[in-house]
Write an enzyme that holds these catalytic residues in place. Sequence first.
Site, PDB file in Angstrom:
ATOM      1  N   ASN A 389      73.935  41.518  24.384  1.00  0.00           N
ATOM      2  CA  ASN A 389      74.340  40.562  25.399  1.00  0.00           C
ATOM      3  C   ASN A 389      74.376  41.188  26.796  1.00  0.00           C
ATOM      4  O   ASN A 389      73.501  40.934  27.613  1.00  0.00           O
ATOM      5  CB  ASN A 389      75.706  39.970  25.022  1.00  0.00           C
ATOM      6  CG  ASN A 389      76.109  38.814  25.913  1.00  0.00           C
ATOM      7  OD1 ASN A 389      75.535  38.604  26.971  1.00  0.00           O
ATOM      8  ND2 ASN A 389      77.092  38.062  25.488  1.00  0.00           N
ATOM      9  N   ASP A 390      75.358  42.050  27.028  1.00  0.00           N
ATOM     10  CA  ASP A 390      75.519  42.583  28.382  1.00  0.00           C
ATOM     11  C   ASP A 390      74.307  43.381  28.853  1.00  0.00           C
ATOM     12  O   ASP A 390      73.999  43.394  30.041  1.00  0.00           O
ATOM     13  CB  ASP A 390      76.774  43.465  28.447  1.00  0.00           C
ATOM     14  CG  ASP A 390      78.030  42.654  28.174  1.00  0.00           C
ATOM     15  OD1 ASP A 390      78.022  41.449  28.494  1.00  0.00           O
ATOM     16  OD2 ASP A 390      78.991  43.205  27.632  1.00  0.00           O
ATOM     17  N   VAL A 391      73.600  44.039  27.916  1.00  0.00           N
ATOM     18  CA  VAL A 391      72.489  44.901  28.331  1.00  0.00           C
ATOM     19  C   VAL A 391      71.253  44.105  28.758  1.00  0.00           C
ATOM     20  O   VAL A 391      70.286  44.675  29.224  1.00  0.00           O
ATOM     21  CB  VAL A 391      72.090  45.913  27.215  1.00  0.00           C
ATOM     22  CG1 VAL A 391      73.257  46.818  26.884  1.00  0.00           C
ATOM     23  CG2 VAL A 391      71.570  45.211  25.992  1.00  0.00           C
ATOM     24  N   VAL A 392      71.277  42.760  28.567  1.00  0.00           N
ATOM     25  CA  VAL A 392      70.169  41.932  29.037  1.00  0.00           C
ATOM     26  C   VAL A 392      70.650  40.919  30.067  1.00  0.00           C
ATOM     27  O   VAL A 392      69.964  39.943  30.366  1.00  0.00           O
ATOM     28  CB  VAL A 392      69.465  41.181  27.871  1.00  0.00           C
ATOM     29  CG1 VAL A 392      68.785  42.173  26.951  1.00  0.00           C
ATOM     30  CG2 VAL A 392      70.450  40.319  27.096  1.00  0.00           C
ATOM     31  N   ALA A 430      81.988  42.912  27.564  1.00  0.00           N
ATOM     32  CA  ALA A 430      82.497  42.906  28.920  1.00  0.00           C
ATOM     33  C   ALA A 430      83.130  41.558  29.263  1.00  0.00           C
ATOM     34  O   ALA A 430      83.786  41.417  30.284  1.00  0.00           O
ATOM     35  CB  ALA A 430      81.379  43.233  29.908  1.00  0.00           C
TER      36      ALA A 430
END
Lengths: 463, 101
Positions: A389-392, A430
Amino acid sequence: MDRRQAFDLAYLACAALFIFGLMRLASPRTAVRGNQLAAAAMGVIIAVTLWDSGAHNLTWIIAGAAIGGGIGAYSARAVKMTAMPQMVALFNGVGGGAAALIAFSEFHSAAQANINLPTNDVVSTLFSAVVGSVSFAGSMVAFGKLQELITGSPVTMPGQKVVNAALFLVVLALAVWQFAASQSEGLLAVTMVLALVLGVIMVMAIGGADMPVVISLLNSFTGLAAAATGFVLNNDALIIAGTLVGASGTLLTQMMGRAMNRSIANVVFGAFGTGGGQAAAAGPGGGQVRPTSADDVGVMLAYARRVVIVPGYGLAVAQAQHNVRELADQLQKRGVDVRYAIHPVAGRMPGHMNVLLAEADVPYTQLFEMDDINDEFARTDVVLVIGANDVVNPAAKNTPGSPIYGMPVLNVGDASAVVVLKRSMNTGFAGIENELFYEPKTTMLFGDAKDSIVNLTGAVKAV
Amino acid sequence: MTHELVLQITVLVLAAFVGFEVISKVPTTLHTPLMSGTNAIHGIVIVGAIIVVGRTDSLLIEVLGTIAVAFGAINVVGGFLVTDRMLNMFKQRPGEKRDDG
């Protein structure tokens, strides 16, 4: 050359072998041998030490080594690859505990013999006792959090920072007092207990998602505690090995911080990462997500030229890495170019996703680091985002003010189509909304990652 | 400050530089095994524990020292074995090489 010098030279040779072994970790081809070399050096060091110390108390030593070695060997064989972070935490903790116990023993022996330790030995002993205790307690809490024995959410108390700072100052003051005024075993014991408490409350306040950074930091602490032990015992091998680990832990901690665009202070004191919050189905722009079906995605994948898979921790949780490999195999049989894009903090520790995929026999040549694949997304037909999720999240690039703004992310939005495999619309670690999900080229395949991938594989086969 | 201490600090500083240099060459792919491998290396405190137990006659220190030996052994044995297990997964086994790999 006397006996002492011969032993010292043997220690030096082994320390050199540690460095050589670590150098060989630079490539997957030589890494196995490198690790074996370091292990062999450790074996020689232990044998030399046993020889050096004579046969005194040999039964105690052998008993301890046999019990510890047995536990270590069993855990190393039994542990699941997904549980690697907590395994490292546990091994790290006992190492720190050992350093602290040695420091206390040295202090006690000196007190019993009624001799005052030389100043520099007092400093090293205190350092090793305090840092070892913090590392032991902190690692045990980190283990508990990752193993989900205790809650992964940050546990804070009112005035946490004040309490942390006060406790740290008290520990420091006690240490200085013993250094300057009087060496007392009792005081050292109190100092160590306070250091243990400090380790516990410090790590309790940090969210489960940040544990890898904490473990890396504590790893470097234990290394430094080992180096301090080397000063006390006048053993260069301990100094070199401990410092190597201290340097490596520090470097890895920095790298992780950079990959998440957060300072170490922010991780340790920020109480960030409060776990996934709930998000409404309507996006930031009031947009709707587009759910899709496995059959549709199967067709899309089967006729793609290039597919990039972005695995996240959700994939590991679902234990779906083997199923992903099967899906990739099916696609490759059809001539599709399949690659994996690995974000530096994918998984639960740096490089964790690589280990999980390697376990599923994905060749490491198909794994691409972020910098190597980010320009390739523009030439990619379909991106499969699995449990990430957060890494994209494009907010890291586009939304100043977002908590993750500035964090390097994978440019999946450059691809022609993005399919996100997700359990629900919960936000990531996050706790941040992800605009990617609402973009016109993005479709969502909801459900358990493993089931979804199995269905996809079936759909591709049926095309 | 004794001459020996100065030499030891020299060793520490040089080792720190070597450490940074060597570790920065390790690719991200291998960072998990790297972490567990270096983790095993600090298990070298077992040496300190052996020295402590090997020269004491106090029961308290024998007990504490033996616990330290056991802790160190868990750290060393477990650390190296689990690293070996991981690294072996990265080996490309014969017959499993793919054309595009």
